[in-house]
Design a protein around this motif. Structure first.
Motif, short mmCIF file in Angstrom:
data_model
loop_
_atom_site.label_atom_id
_atom_site.label_comp_id
_atom_site.label_asym_id
_atom_site.label_seq_id
_atom_site.Cartn_x
_atom_site.Cartn_y
_atom_site.Cartn_z
N LEU A 1 0.82 -1.20 0.00
CA LEU A 1 0.00 0.00 0.00
C LEU A 1 0.86 1.26 0.00
CD1 LEU A 1 -2.80 -0.98 2.55
CD2 LEU A 1 -3.05 -0.73 0.07
N VAL A 2 1.90 1.26 0.82
CA VAL A 2 2.79 2.42 0.88
C VAL A 2 3.46 2.64 -0.46
CG1 VAL A 2 4.91 3.30 1.93
CG2 VAL A 2 3.15 2.30 3.38
N ALA A 3 3.87 1.55 -1.12
CA ALA A 3 4.51 1.66 -2.43
C ALA A 3 3.57 2.29 -3.46
CB ALA A 3 4.97 0.28 -2.90
N GLU A 4 2.27 2.13 -3.25
CA GLU A 4 1.28 2.70 -4.17
C GLU A 4 0.81 4.09 -3.75
OE1 GLU A 4 -1.94 0.07 -5.16
OE2 GLU A 4 -0.62 -1.68 -5.32
N GLY A 5 1.39 4.61 -2.67
CA GLY A 5 1.09 5.98 -2.27
C GLY A 5 -0.07 6.14 -1.31
N PHE A 6 -0.56 5.03 -0.74
CA PHE A 6 -1.66 5.15 0.23
C PHE A 6 -1.11 5.53 1.60
CE2 PHE A 6 -3.71 2.34 -2.88
CZ PHE A 6 -5.01 2.86 -2.92
N PRO A 7 -1.75 6.46 2.30
CA PRO A 7 -1.43 6.63 3.72
C PRO A 7 -2.02 5.45 4.50
CG PRO A 7 -3.08 8.27 3.00
CD PRO A 7 -2.73 7.43 1.81
N VAL A 8 -1.27 4.91 5.45
CA VAL A 8 -1.67 3.69 6.14
C VAL A 8 -1.48 3.84 7.64
CG1 VAL A 8 -1.31 1.19 6.35
CG2 VAL A 8 -0.93 2.32 4.14
N MET A 9 -2.43 3.28 8.40
CA MET A 9 -2.28 3.18 9.85
C MET A 9 -2.70 1.77 10.27
SD MET A 9 -4.31 5.13 12.94
CE MET A 9 -3.30 6.60 12.88
N ALA A 10 -1.81 1.08 10.97
CA ALA A 10 -2.14 -0.23 11.53
C ALA A 10 -2.46 -0.02 13.01
CB ALA A 10 -0.99 -1.21 11.36
N LEU A 11 -3.74 -0.08 13.33
CA LEU A 11 -4.20 0.19 14.69
C LEU A 11 -3.75 -0.91 15.66
CD1 LEU A 11 -6.30 2.25 16.10
CD2 LEU A 11 -7.85 0.30 16.05
N ALA A 12 -3.31 -0.50 16.83
CA ALA A 12 -3.01 -1.46 17.89
C ALA A 12 -4.31 -1.73 18.65
CB ALA A 12 -1.94 -0.91 18.83
N ASN A 13 -5.05 -2.71 18.19
CA ASN A 13 -6.36 -3.03 18.76
C ASN A 13 -6.19 -3.48 20.21
OD1 ASN A 13 -9.00 -3.77 19.19
ND2 ASN A 13 -9.10 -5.26 17.53
N PRO A 14 -6.83 -2.82 21.17
CA PRO A 14 -6.63 -3.18 22.58
C PRO A 14 -7.09 -4.60 22.94
CG PRO A 14 -7.55 -0.97 22.40
CD PRO A 14 -7.63 -1.58 21.03
N LEU A 15 -8.14 -5.10 22.26
CA LEU A 15 -8.67 -6.45 22.54
C LEU A 15 -9.19 -6.57 23.97
CD1 LEU A 15 -5.85 -8.56 20.79
CD2 LEU A 15 -8.00 -7.76 19.79
N ARG A 16 -9.79 -5.48 24.46
CA ARG A 16 -10.31 -5.48 25.83
C ARG A 16 -11.83 -5.56 25.89
NH1 ARG A 16 -6.84 -7.58 28.70
NH2 ARG A 16 -6.69 -8.53 26.62
N GLY A 17 -12.49 -5.70 24.75
CA GLY A 17 -13.93 -5.80 24.74
C GLY A 17 -14.52 -4.99 23.60
N VAL A 18 -15.67 -5.42 23.07
CA VAL A 18 -16.24 -4.77 21.90
C VAL A 18 -16.53 -3.29 22.13
CG1 VAL A 18 -18.20 -4.77 20.29
CG2 VAL A 18 -17.15 -6.95 20.98
N PRO A 19 -17.23 -2.90 23.20
CA PRO A 19 -17.53 -1.46 23.38
C PRO A 19 -16.27 -0.60 23.48
CG PRO A 19 -18.91 -2.79 24.81
CD PRO A 19 -17.87 -3.71 24.26
N SER A 20 -15.31 -1.00 24.29
CA SER A 20 -14.12 -0.17 24.49
C SER A 20 -13.21 -0.18 23.26
CB SER A 20 -13.33 -0.63 25.72
OG SER A 20 -12.89 -1.97 25.57
#
Length: 341
Positions: A129-148
């Motif tokens: 994706l970066v090579a194609e010029g897309f801005p990218v963010m890989a979220l650090a998912n907390p995995l502490r529960g659906v609502p949070s």
């Protein structure tokens, strides 16, 4: 809905580069004549004295040259610094000296991992994706529960400008379904081996809606101080259960770096999902042992998937060896939704 059945790549080739630095060549000093290795005796003679004097003069001249060269180098370095400071002072305010930002015409791709994984599981996708010029963010998912976890995603998205495409894997589908709802900047959802719930539906319900999931028997619980329970996949079961289509070496690293999820998260229902109002794309493996293929087909059809790719013999993490297919779907979603407001 368009459904493609595609063939997996045979294997993921890995290459490693080894760089060795040359050792410095040994330098030997040899004394003239029949002198010992520890000392040199010089008998003065008029001729030899002249030779020695000339040698000393030559050494002095060379030293002067070196000092002059050093001074010239220092002057050049000072000039470069002054030039750079002058260039910075005359640059437009608020603008970087070198603009490496991706094109504003492309949406930001936000990648959300699921349980028993972490952000680096998207590495193969990110590099393309970066090579194609897309801005990218890989979220650090907390995995502490659906609502949070949904709240965490919502807060993160508020800091992004422009169009957004959300990409989720596994439990990450629960998060992008809930956390992406109601955000006008979210233009597309790409589901990779995910849970795509209806309002009130849980990950546990979807995993067991159709037969075939063997996840439960591979889990290793860890009781926390507050009484909650974290779940891991046992490392000796990880490759077969989670990443059977990746090389064992890759799966071993994934098993060691996996992040746990709270057990209670699997029983928490979703809010009104984003896929009801945002176009979606789906990709999954036919041999997923966490979420049965029949469940994937059901969720893709229910969500009105624009395109569904089912990869024969693909595991739950089929998006790792088949990163190019994931990028293909993301690119298609970006093209289809470009300019929609």
């Amino acid at each position: 809905m368009r459904t493609d059945v595609c063939r997996n790549a045979s294997a993921t080739e890995q290459a490693s580069a080894v760089m060795s630095y040359p050792q410095p060549a040994s330098i030997r000093r040899t004394s003239p004549g029949n002198c010992s290795s520890s000392s040199t005796t010089i008998t003065e003679s008029p001729t030899r004295s002249c030779w020695v004097g000339a040698s000393i003069g030559a050494v002095g001249f060379a030293g002067n040259l070196l000092r002059a060269a050093g001074a010239s180098l220092e002057r050049s370095k000072r000039k470069l610094v002054l030039d750079e400071q002058k260039r910075a002072a005359t640059a437009p305010r608020g603008e970087p000296m070198t603009d490496t930002r991706p094109s504003s015409s492309k949406p930001t791709i936000v990648l959300v991992h699921g349980a028993f994984a972490e952000s680096s599981s998207w590495s193969g996708v990110i590099s393309q994706l970066v090579a194609e010029g897309f801005p990218v963010m890989a979220l650090a998912n907390p995995l502490r529960g659906v609502p949070s976890d949904c709240d965490y995603l919502r807060a993160t998205l508020k800091g992004l400008d422009g169009d957004i495409i959300l990409v989720g894997h596994s439990y990450g589908g629960m998060v992008i379904s809930g956390g992406g709802a109601g955000n006008a900047n979210v233009k597309a959802l790409v589901f990779i081996g995910v849970f795509a719930p209806e309002a009130g539906e849980t990950a546990g319900q979807l995993a067991n809606k159709f037969p075939g999931s063997t996840l439960g028997e591979t889990l290793a619980p860890v009781t926390l101080a507050d009484g909650e329970v974290d779940l891991y996949i046992s490392q000796d079961r990880y490759h077969q259960q989670f990443a059977a289509d990746s090389p064992v070496e890759v799966a071993s690293v994934m098993a060691a770096t996996q992040r746990p999820i709270l057990e209670s998260a699997f029983g928490q229902g979703s809010t009104e999902p984003a896929w009801k109002s945002v176009p979606s794309w789906f990709l999954f493996g036919s041999l997923d042992l966490n979420i049965p293929a029949e469940a994937h087909r059901f969720m893709a059809e229910r969500a009105g998937s624009r395109r569904t790719i089912e990869l024969p013999n693909g595991s739950h993490t089929v998006g790792i060896p088949e990163a190019a297919r994931v990028v293909e779907l993301i690119r298609e979603a970006a093209d289809v939704t470009a300019g929609t407001h």
